[in-house]
Design an enzyme around this catalytic site. Structure first.
Site, PDB file in Angstrom:
ATOM      1  N   VAL A   1      18.267 -42.185 -12.810  1.00  0.00           N
ATOM      2  CA  VAL A   1      16.756 -42.085 -13.040  1.00  0.00           C
ATOM      3  C   VAL A   1      15.607 -42.780 -11.453  1.00  0.00           C
ATOM      4  O   VAL A   1      15.850 -43.245 -10.789  1.00  0.00           O
ATOM      5  CB  VAL A   1      16.796 -44.020 -13.564  1.00  0.00           C
ATOM      6  CG1 VAL A   1      15.685 -45.262 -13.781  1.00  0.00           C
ATOM      7  CG2 VAL A   1      17.835 -44.037 -14.566  1.00  0.00           C
ATOM      8  N   LYS A   2      14.691 -42.053 -11.874  1.00  0.00           N
ATOM      9  CA  LYS A   2      13.774 -42.009 -10.602  1.00  0.00           C
ATOM     10  C   LYS A   2      13.125 -42.569 -10.929  1.00  0.00           C
ATOM     11  O   LYS A   2      12.162 -43.764 -11.866  1.00  0.00           O
ATOM     12  CB  LYS A   2      12.318 -40.905 -11.770  1.00  0.00           C
ATOM     13  CG  LYS A   2      13.224 -39.750 -11.291  1.00  0.00           C
ATOM     14  CD  LYS A   2      12.101 -38.411 -11.546  1.00  0.00           C
ATOM     15  CE  LYS A   2      11.231 -38.148 -10.421  1.00  0.00           C
ATOM     16  NZ  LYS A   2      10.312 -37.099 -11.138  1.00  0.00           N
ATOM     17  N   ILE A   3      12.378 -43.806 -10.041  1.00  0.00           N
ATOM     18  CA  ILE A   3      11.625 -44.840  -9.628  1.00  0.00           C
ATOM     19  C   ILE A   3      11.268 -45.121  -8.885  1.00  0.00           C
ATOM     20  O   ILE A   3      11.255 -44.811  -7.697  1.00  0.00           O
ATOM     21  CB  ILE A   3      12.514 -46.688  -9.176  1.00  0.00           C
ATOM     22  CG1 ILE A   3      14.180 -47.056 -10.244  1.00  0.00           C
ATOM     23  CG2 ILE A   3      11.972 -47.274  -8.962  1.00  0.00           C
ATOM     24  CD1 ILE A   3      14.803 -47.238 -10.378  1.00  0.00           C
TER      25      ILE A   3
END
Ligand code: E4P
Length: 221
Positions: free
Chosen positions: A86-88
């Site tokens: 997951v990219k944050i």
């Protein structure tokens, strides 16, 4: 090292995977909108075109802490959570969310990084990957040199976070980071094709075939 394709264009992914050992795909909200498809459809197609050994790295859209956590959980179940990251973005809310998402057992790529200092804090927050936006950083200084420096800083502290260099305008930027030993990188399909194709190679192959045919009257062994 890991080499990702920075796109949601499944046709391009399929084509590149036919002849290159691609480790997965990175997307961001803009990349998904460019596909002209609904996000759910894009994710379904990515699952179809990639094997479970290839990572799917997808970004949250929410900007508040609770929203980021909820979307991270939503992304984490794509393909039953197999090789999903997951990219944050490294905003204040994002930096707060990174350790919480990690605590849920979800891998995190900290994105939207414009400086080594932001990357440092994301590494300290326990992100698995750090995505400095190399070409965009070049608007403020030498993006390539800053990312090389970042790789060295992380090594000095023994952080486990891996740099995943992102945002490239040309092959030269990619080349310099590969030469510096960047542990992972994500590159758009057109730049990857430019890395692989060289007119000199095509000419050399034509020459081999022509000489062989002239000598043996056939174009194979
Ligand atoms: C990668 O994951 C980034 O979202 C991407 O490389 C940004 O690229 P851009 O600067 O071309 O938008």
């Amino acid at each position: 090292m890991e080499f990702f394709v920075d796109t949601a264009d499944t046709q391009a992914i399929r084509e590149l995977c036919e002849y290159l050992p691609i480790d997965g795909v990175t997307t961001n909200p803009t990349i998904i909108t460019k596909s002209g498809k609904e996000p759910e459809q894009v994710f379904a197609e990515l699952c179809e075109v990639l094997t479970e050994d290839q990572k799917i790295i997808a970004q949250v859209v929410a900007t508040d802490y609770e929203g980021i956590l909820a979307e991270a959980q939503k992304i984490a179940v794509i393909r039953d959570g197999k090789n999903i990251v997951v990219k944050i973005p490294v905003t204040r809310e994002g930096l707060r969310a990174i350790p919480a998402v990690k605590a849920m057992g979800i891998s995190v790529l900290a994105t939207g990084i414009y400086s080594p200092d932001q990357a440092f804090w994301a590494a300290k927050a326990d992100a698995d990957y750090l995505a400095p936006y190399v070409n965009r950083m070049c608007n403020y200084g030498d993006g390539v040199a800053q990312v090389v420096e970042l790789v060295n800083t992380l090594a000095q502290y023994g952080f486990e976070a891996k740099v995943c260099a992102a945002s490239f305008k040309n092959v030269d930027q990619v080349h310099k980071l590969l030469a510096a030993g960047v542990p992972s990188i994500t590159v758009a399909p057109d730049i990857i094709r430019s890395m692989v194709g060289h007119p000199g190679t095509a000419i050399a192959v034509e020459e081999f075939t022509a000489n062989w045919e002239k000598a043996y009257g056939r174009t194979c062994l």
